[in-house]
Design a protein around this motif. Structure first.
Motif, mmCIF file in Angstrom:
data_model
loop_
_atom_site.group_PDB
_atom_site.id
_atom_site.type_symbol
_atom_site.label_atom_id
_atom_site.label_comp_id
_atom_site.label_asym_id
_atom_site.label_seq_id
_atom_site.Cartn_x
_atom_site.Cartn_y
_atom_site.Cartn_z
ATOM 1 N N ASP A 8 -45.124 18.969 -22.493
ATOM 2 C CA ASP A 8 -46.178 19.457 -23.224
ATOM 3 C C ASP A 8 -47.825 18.128 -22.926
ATOM 4 O OD1 ASP A 8 -47.156 19.111 -26.039
ATOM 5 O OD2 ASP A 8 -46.474 17.522 -26.622
ATOM 6 N N THR A 12 -47.279 13.373 -25.951
ATOM 7 C CA THR A 12 -46.214 13.121 -24.512
ATOM 8 C C THR A 12 -47.148 12.340 -23.728
ATOM 9 O OG1 THR A 12 -45.122 15.260 -25.451
ATOM 10 C CG2 THR A 12 -44.516 14.686 -23.038
ATOM 11 N N LYS A 153 -44.816 26.700 -31.442
ATOM 12 C CA LYS A 153 -43.716 25.684 -31.499
ATOM 13 C C LYS A 153 -44.049 25.454 -33.162
ATOM 14 C CE LYS A 153 -44.983 23.420 -26.911
ATOM 15 N NZ LYS A 153 -45.910 22.316 -26.633
ATOM 16 N N GLU A 177 -41.209 16.814 -24.089
ATOM 17 C CA GLU A 177 -42.340 17.048 -25.588
ATOM 18 C C GLU A 177 -42.125 15.691 -26.161
ATOM 19 O OE1 GLU A 177 -42.970 18.541 -27.331
ATOM 20 O OE2 GLU A 177 -43.204 20.778 -26.603
ATOM 21 N N GLY A 182 -41.680 20.418 -30.821
ATOM 22 C CA GLY A 182 -41.109 20.561 -29.541
ATOM 23 C C GLY A 182 -40.150 21.387 -28.793
#
Ligand code: XBP
Ligand code: MG
Length: 227
Positions: A8, A12, A153, A177, A182
């Motif tokens: 991600d 992240t 998502k 994530e 996510g």
């Protein structure tokens, strides 16, 4: 056998959300709207992934007469993306601890490195330039981003797209994530997932993650292969 890591982006790779929030607020001001998203408001709005979707979620709380059309939302979002690019071009972000090392280690070991993000493609490019000083396609083998899928998502679509572009099954990859949306997306695509909560997701419940850590510092490929 571990063959790829799929990251991600927002929260992240880097703590991007304050830059996103600043860009949204600036875009609202540019358009003459009196909308302003505080940190508290934004924490709630972040439950809706995607910038256009987030603006639509926000205006559900406004009288119908004050709501914008989809075209107006798209125009606002276009300016927001440009403003976000300007903020990153000023060098406003750094990678989260451990990210650069893990990406480099993975590449040296012959693993593929991919991206599965809700944010749109220009923002991935802006982040790669800001944080690595290189184009995104030199860092990542595949990039699945934003409106390339219909459902964002927590739907699995964006991770499924990254897997398809990698040409790999989910059990040979690990997702990274920072958010519940996510992590659910990665899990729904069949991936094992490592979660490093970010400033806006540190109150979320990650009991479906294979590994929950404050950062990626010290995480080895052997640790990942054992998940
Ligand atoms: C991040 C997002 C993104 C950004 C805004 O979610 O939801 O929408 O906040 O990006 P995740 P855009 O990290 O789970 O992918 O304005 O480009 O949509
Ligand atoms: Mg995120």
């Amino acid at each position: 056998m571990l063959k790829a890591l799929i990251f991600d982006v927002d929260g992240t790779l880097a703590e991007t959300e304050e830059a996103h929030r600043a860009a949204f607020n600036q875009a609202f001001g540019d358009a003459g709207l009196d909308w302003h998203w505080s940190m508290e408001t934004y924490r709630i709005l972040l439950r809706t992934t995607g910038g256009k979707e987030r603006m639509r979620a926000h205006q559900m709380g406004l009288p119908v007469s004050e709501r914008l059309s989809d075209n107006q939302i798209a125009a606002l979002h276009k300016n927001k993306t440009a403003l976000y690019g300007d903020i990153l071009a000023s060098g406003a972000l750094v990678l989260r601890p451990g990210v650069a090392d893990l990406v480099e280690t993975a590449r040296k070991a012959g693993l593929k490195v991919g991206v599965a993000t809700t944010t749109n493609l220009p923002n991935v490019e802006a982040l790669a330039q800001c944080c690595w000083g290189r184009p995104a396609d030199e860092i990542f083998d595949v990039i699945a981003a934003g409106d390339q899928v219909a459902a964002k998502k927590p739907a699995p679509d964006i991770f499924n797209l990254a897997l398809a572009r990698l040409g790999l099954p989910a059990d040979q990859c690990i997702g990274f994530e920072d958010s519940l949306n996510g992590a659910q997306s990665a899990r729904a695509a069949g991936l094992r997932v490592v979660v490093t909560p970010s400033i806006y997701t540190d109150d979320q419940d990650f009991n479906t993650a294979q590994l929950l850590r404050p950062s990626l510092v010290g995480l080895t490929l052997a640790d990942l292969a054992a998940l």
